[in-house]
Design an enzyme around this catalytic site. Structure first.
Site, PDB file in Angstrom:
ATOM      1  N   GLU A  95       0.889  -1.171   0.000  1.00  0.00           N
ATOM      2  CA  GLU A  95       0.000   0.000   0.000  1.00  0.00           C
ATOM      3  C   GLU A  95       0.916   1.206   0.000  1.00  0.00           C
ATOM      4  OE1 GLU A  95      -1.627   3.086   0.545  1.00  0.00           O
ATOM      5  OE2 GLU A  95      -2.014   2.604   2.647  1.00  0.00           O
ATOM      6  N   CYS A 105      -2.320   8.780   2.560  1.00  0.00           N
ATOM      7  CA  CYS A 105      -2.097   8.244   1.215  1.00  0.00           C
ATOM      8  C   CYS A 105      -3.290   8.508   0.306  1.00  0.00           C
ATOM      9  CB  CYS A 105      -1.814   6.739   1.285  1.00  0.00           C
ATOM     10  SG  CYS A 105      -0.332   6.305   2.206  1.00  0.00           S
TER      11      CYS A 105
END
Length: 451
Positions: free
Chosen positions: A231, A265
């Protein structure tokens, strides 16, 4: 100074330092995790392990104030958001505990020969987690908890600036009743991590971090034939296509950009607005960003001197190439960076394809859905997106054409404790949370019975 240290980003004070792990400590961690996998994981049921996870969920809530204070000091997250992260980590842990038996139930297969066939989901062994500083509890909970319930054991290397939250997590899992070796924290260096990945006792690696770190880990994991989940970064779009409520769009754009001081993110980093709404949206959005208050806890300091320097350099590069600042001054005071909006960005500029990890929004104007989609997909990243559009069918059609892992329609912040998370392209691969996240490191063992 050792690799692992608490440096308060608000003051620059070094609060505490922790020594790097010795070779003997690394070996002890691996041996303990492997021993526990063989002896504990194989002799307990999903229900028994889920019960321990439920107790861990309760401890997240019971200790939320203590946990919140730790990460407020380590990486500067506003205290209410820090406490909220501990609470959300508890909710994630509880969701896995509640759903584990259902999600891990045998999956019956319909096969042409009619023989009884099914998948049974079991652990595979020791899984290495390499976790980031921006969500010190949330990122760990969504990785470690499903693996522990599944029957894997975890060796966890946290970010260098998060040693105290790393230790608090290890204690939490032990206090919840998980045995020694089920969840092991290691203060490992980069060189030691390379050796750990190559070790035959490690069966998989999960990393949340930068694109650069992901590429290095993926290369090393590939050489060792280990599965990994990555990720990585994101430069998510926030598309305003059609709405009768500009104020709602502005509220969610601000929330999507300013969460965790813009250090998320999947934060809404590129705000893309249809031309007929652009002037009104721009006026209200820039005013709202300008109204963000450090004193009121709307945002905190950037996480470190290095993070501040990187962001300021990226913004200055954009200005040097012709971008315009609508809000902000790109002159941080220490690690306090004034929330900003920049516009007039073109594909020729470096910032067009960069991720700005901090409280800086890029504002774009488009004149059609096709133009919005092209701009959205021009990024090398493909994590998430937000589509604001009163016509839900149109919103879904646009979402179908976005090269991303997640599409939130109608608002930002639609994450959930049991909602899968992950992206495509340079945002990584694999999923966390929900059933799909729980099965990433499962041994999907096939059973077939002769007729």
């Amino acid at each position: 100074m050792g690799t692992f240290a608490v440096i308060n980003p608000a003051t620059g004070e070094t609060v505490a330092e922790y020594p790097d792990a010795t070779a003997a400590e690394i070996e002890d961690a691996l041996a303990s995790a492997q021993k526990t996998y063989k002896e504990w994981s194989r002799t307990t049921t999903v229900a028994q392990r889920a019960a321990l996870a439920q107790r861990a969920a309760e401890l997240f809530d019971e200790r939320k104030d203590e946990l919140g204070a730790i990460i407020n000091r380590e990486m500067g997250k506003p205290l209410d958001q820090s406490i909220g992260e501990a609470e959300f980590s508890g909710a994630i842990t509880a969701a896995f505990a509640k759903n584990a038996e259902k999600w891990l139930a045998d999956e019956q297969l319909e096969v042409e020969d009619g023989l009884k066939s099914f998948f049974r989901f079991q652990g595979t062994g020791v899984i290495l987690g390499i976790m980031p500083w921006n969500y010190p509890y949330y990122q760990v909970a969504r990785f470690a908890v499903p693996n522990l319930i599944l029957g894997n054991t975890v060796v966890l290397k946290h970010a260098a600036q998060c040693p105290e939250s790393a230790l608090a997590l290890e204690k939490l899992f032990l206090d919840a009743g998980f045995p020694k070796g089920a969840y092991v924290n290691v203060f490992a260096t980069h060189d030691q991590i390379s050796d750990i990945i190559a070790d035959d006792r490690i069966q998989g690696i999960s990393l949340t971090g930068s694109e650069r770190a992901g590429a290095i880990v993926a290369e090393k994991a590939g050489r060792a034939l280990k599965k990994c989940v990555l990720e990585l970064g994101g430069s998510d779009v926030f598309l305003v296509l059609d709405t009768n409520d500009i104020d709602h769009a502005v509220e969610h754009a601000v929330g999507g950009r300013m969460e965790n001081t813009g250090q998320a993110c999947n934060g809404s980093k590129r705000i893309v607005v249809m031309d007929k709404y652009f002037d009104e949206f721009s006026k209200k959005f820039t005013a709202a960003i300008a109204g963000q208050s450090y004193a009121d806890g709307d945002f905190g300091p950037m996480s470190s001197d290095a993070a501040t320097k990187t962001l300021a350099g990226q913004v200055q590069g954009a200005l040097d190439q012709g971008a315009e600042v609508l809000v902000g001054n790109n002159t941080p005071e220490g690690n306090l960076y004034t929330p900003s909006v920049i516009t007039n960005i073109t594909p020729a500029m470096d910032v067009y394809s960069q991720e700005l990890f901090g409280p800086v929004a890029q504002l774009y104007k488009v004149s059609s859905d096709a133009e919005a989609i092209e701009l959205a997909n021009s990024s090398p990243y493909g994590l998430g997106s937000v589509v604001i559009c009163d016509d839900l069918e149109r919103a879904e059609q646009v979402g179908n054409q976005l090269d991303v892992g997640m599409v939130f329609i109608g608002g930002a912040g639609l994450e959930g404790a049991d909602v899968p998370f992950g992206g495509v392209k340079k945002s990584g691969y694999g999923r966390e949370l929900g059933k799909v996240g729980m099965l990433e490191f499962a041994n999907k063992k096939l059973f077939r019975f002769a007729g």
